[in-house]
Design an enzyme around this catalytic site. Structure first.
Site, mmCIF file in Angstrom:
data_model
loop_
_atom_site.group_PDB
_atom_site.id
_atom_site.type_symbol
_atom_site.label_atom_id
_atom_site.label_comp_id
_atom_site.label_asym_id
_atom_site.label_seq_id
_atom_site.Cartn_x
_atom_site.Cartn_y
_atom_site.Cartn_z
ATOM 1 C CG ASP A 166 1.689 2.722 -3.739
ATOM 2 O OD1 ASP A 166 1.638 3.322 -2.649
ATOM 3 O OD2 ASP A 166 1.638 3.318 -4.822
ATOM 4 C CG HIS A 184 -1.652 -4.483 -5.930
ATOM 5 N ND1 HIS A 184 -0.758 -3.463 -6.195
ATOM 6 C CD2 HIS A 184 -1.777 -4.515 -4.589
ATOM 7 C CE1 HIS A 184 -0.373 -2.913 -5.058
ATOM 8 N NE2 HIS A 184 -0.967 -3.542 -4.070
ATOM 9 N NE ARG A 234 1.761 6.045 -8.624
ATOM 10 C CZ ARG A 234 1.003 7.053 -8.203
ATOM 11 N NH1 ARG A 234 0.015 6.803 -7.353
ATOM 12 N NH2 ARG A 234 1.223 8.286 -8.616
ATOM 13 C CD GLU A 245 -2.551 8.523 -0.398
ATOM 14 O OE1 GLU A 245 -1.878 7.530 -0.630
ATOM 15 O OE2 GLU A 245 -3.803 8.506 -0.362
ATOM 16 C CG ASP A 273 -2.822 6.026 -3.139
ATOM 17 O OD1 ASP A 273 -4.024 6.130 -2.835
ATOM 18 O OD2 ASP A 273 -2.257 6.777 -3.945
ATOM 19 C CD GLU A 319 7.039 6.428 -2.527
ATOM 20 O OE1 GLU A 319 6.911 7.438 -1.816
ATOM 21 O OE2 GLU A 319 8.135 5.869 -2.713
ATOM 22 C CE1 TYR A 348 -3.045 3.950 -5.998
ATOM 23 C CE2 TYR A 348 -1.628 2.008 -6.025
ATOM 24 C CZ TYR A 348 -1.806 3.364 -5.804
ATOM 25 O OH TYR A 348 -0.746 4.137 -5.397
#
Length: 641
Positions: free
Chosen positions: A82, A326, A281, A7, A80, A84, A279
């Site tokens: 997740d 996670h 989130r 990203e 990432d 998104e 990470y």
């Protein structure tokens, strides 16, 4: 040649440190495709099919990715881990589709070991996660685009509504209503300062809510003799807190550093992309056993074996919807105690300390409760003594000061030094801070780790809520919109309904239902209610603050304080008949600028963040993000300039 798509440029540079020349690493700069900005972009008649367009300003990025893809025999999507990130990977794959072979790699920390392991075990884009992201995006688009025109028509042009943001504002508005109707009640704290062998301590009766009883108790205590009735001592363990997840990191940074959730996540993103933390989130308190082992080795060497539990400490997540794959947020390298950037280090130290502490022995505190008899009354005194500092060794800010009591035993006679009696008032519920609001949102199941910061930023950017001295206060616009939505769209504003929608989105991510099912079930009732509200709803009036001054232009209306797109301003109450407006300035009364002696005023940045500055700006550049100690308790006054 292999193309890796991430990203951000920072993440690309970090990956490049671990990979050889056979890889080209390029950043998508976030999302490359999204729903259009100027129209709904969702075909509600045909299974809610989305219309995707390339994000504004990303045409050159997409062009470069396509050129690199043509030169590569393999495209690796490393966005990432997740929803998104999965959606970004899916959109990139769609735009670059051709002869290339695509693979998806997932890692929760940007380290050499994690990257190499991910490259050895490539997979495919998880379409269930993509569908969950799609469901949330379309759901929010439907609510925002369908409700906003009604607010324009029935309240005021330029307003907007959001599915989760509006519910967050409701919490703040309801808290403000509780504060307004709160009636303080008096109570009395009655006790005595007692002595034993020249050592003094305080003991108190239970809270008294009747003034006559309080006076009678004080009168009796003034003449009574005092004797120790009972001494009870027990050792209390205080276990370390779990490692950080997104919400607790935001709350801790808000309470300790006075950071907004947005700033916390922006800084955490940098730490993650630089390979310094895992990470950020996540809603899981899981920890990799390898990381726990390294933490235990570090604790033994740094603090000694007496601080190391016999076995690793495990933690359970409180939510049933936790993503178990996670990890919690932790440093990637235990031996790195600080980072170079001063601002980043403040957050890094919170994460480092919390992770180290979570694998240390509990704190031991000896608590003593003494019961003292005096006539027909019993008083209580409490003392604390730190026996073993345990995990507080890492975070000395949490250390307690010993609350000492004399050496006391049953039937000891005590000397009366003086009687204590004080009237106090019950306090209204506290206004939310960002930290406390996140806690409530999490408890109610509203929002998810990646949404808390955008929620809080949005409601402040839209001036539905303003922040004063870290407290969130609803504006007149926020209050009016909330009451309107509560009256005409109660389902959208319902806490349990909003939480259920989050649960449904989680089920989509798990493959238990599809986004089309969710959207279909939601939209049928929502659309029919929209039609009714358009026909029947009355126009809501945004209340204004009065100043007590007459309009200097029309001489008929009153000068009032309104809230617009850019904050507060003065206006005539007869608007739009009278167009009088003036700048709004908030001056701190009786306080001067410490540098030039000018007035101290409350200002806001372009993004709405409040700070204190000199009224002589730009000649004097003095400013402070936090209210200076000399201003604590000082009120402000709005003036026309």
């Amino acid at each position: 040649m292999k193309l890796i798509v991430v990203e951000s440029p920072t993440k690309a540079r970090t990956l490049a440190k671990f990979l050889g020349g056979e890889f080209t690493i390029e950043a998508s700069m976030g999302h490359v495709r999204d729903l259009p900005q100027k129209n709904l972009g969702v075909d509600v008649e045909h299974d809610f099919k989305p219309e995707y367009v390339i994000v504004k300003g990303k045409t050159a990025v997409v062009k470069k990715l396509k050129e690199l893809a043509k030169k590569s025999d393999r495209v690796i999507l490393a966005t990432d881990p997740d929803r998104e990130g999965e959606a970004i990977a899916w959109h990139v794959q769609y735009l670059l589709k051709g002869k290339n072979k695509f693979s998806r790699i997932v890692f929760h920390e940007i380290t050499k070991t994690a990257i190499e392991a991910a490259l050895k075990n490539p997979g495919e884009v998880d379409l269930k996660l993509v569908d969950a992201q799609l469901g949330r995006r379309i759901l929010d688009r439907l609510v925002g685009y369908k409700l906003s025109p009604i607010l324009w028509q029935k309240v005021r042009r330029g307003l907007s509504a959001g599915r989760v943001q509006s519910v967050a504002v409701r919490l703040i508005v309801e808290r403000e209503e509780e504060i307004k109707v709160f009636k303080p009640e008096a109570f009395w704290v009655v006790g005595a300062v007692l002595g034993k062998d020249k050592e003094e301590f305080e003991a108190y009766l239970n809270k008294i809510t009747d003034e006559m009883k309080a006076k009678a108790a004080a009168a009796v205590l003034a003449k009574a003799s005092y004797q120790v009735k009972n001494v009870e001592t027990k050792e209390v363990r205080q276990w370390p807190l779990p490692p950080f997840i997104t919400s607790t990191l935001q709350r801790s940074a808000g309470n300790r550093l006075k950071w907004s959730a947005k700033k916390t996540m922006r800084q955490a993103q940098q730490l993650y992309e630089q390979g310094l933390i895992t990470y950020h989130r996540t809603d899981s308190v899981n920890l990799a056993m390898e990381a726990v082992g390294k933490a235990r080795d570090f604790i033994g060497k740094k603090f000694g074996g007496e601080y190391l539990p016999e076995k690793p400490i495990g933690y359970k997540s409180g939510s049933k919807n936790v993503q178990g794959a996670h990890e919690a947020i932790r440093p990637t390298d235990m031996t790195r105690e600080i980072v170079e950037d001063q601002s980043a280090n403040r957050l890094y130290r919170l994460i480092w300390e919390r992770f180290v502490a979570c694998q240390m022995k509990p704190v031991l505190v000896e608590k003593t409760t003494v019961t003292v008899s005096a006539a027909d009354y019993e008083l209580k005194a409490e003392g604390e003594r730190l026996v073993f500092d345990g995990w507080w060794k890492v975070d000395k800010r949490l250390m307690i000061k010993d609350l000492k009591l004399p050496e006391l035993k049953q039937r000891d006679q005590l000397d009366l030094i003086k009687v204590l009696s004080e009237q106090k008032l019950t306090q209204p519920p506290a206004r939310y801070t960002e930290a406390s609001l996140i806690k409530v949102l999490e408890q109610k199941g509203i929002g998810r780790p990646s949404t808390y910061a955008p929620i809080l930023s949005t409601i402040q950017d839209r001036f539905y809520v303003e922040k004063k001295e870290q407290k969130l206060i609803p504006t007149s616009i926020g209050t009016t919109v909330t009451k309107f939505l509560m009256e005409y769209f109660p389902k959208i504003m319902d806490y349990e309904f909003t939480a259920k929608m989050e649960g449904d989105l989680d089920e989509i991510a798990q493959g238990k239902q599809s986004s089309q099912e969710l959207l279909k079930n939601f939209y049928s009732d929502f659309d029919s209610n929209l039609i009714k509200v358009k026909e029947k709803a009355k126009r809501a009036k945004i209340e204004v603050e009065t100043t007590g001054e007459k309009c200097p232009e029309c001489k008929e209306g009153d000068v009032v304080i309104r809230t617009g797109r850019f904050g507060k301003f003065f206006s005539c109450s007869r608007f739009p008949e009278c167009k009088y407006t003036k700048q709004y300035k908030e001056i701190i009364q009786g306080v001067k600028c410490p540098e030039c002696g000018g007035e101290v005023v409350v200002r806001k940045t372009r993004r709405g963040k409040q700070f204190y500055g000199c009224g002589n700006y730009p000649k004097c550049k003095w400013m402070s993000w936090n209210k200076p100690k000399s201003l604590q308790g000082v009120s402000s006054q709005a003036v026309i300039v």
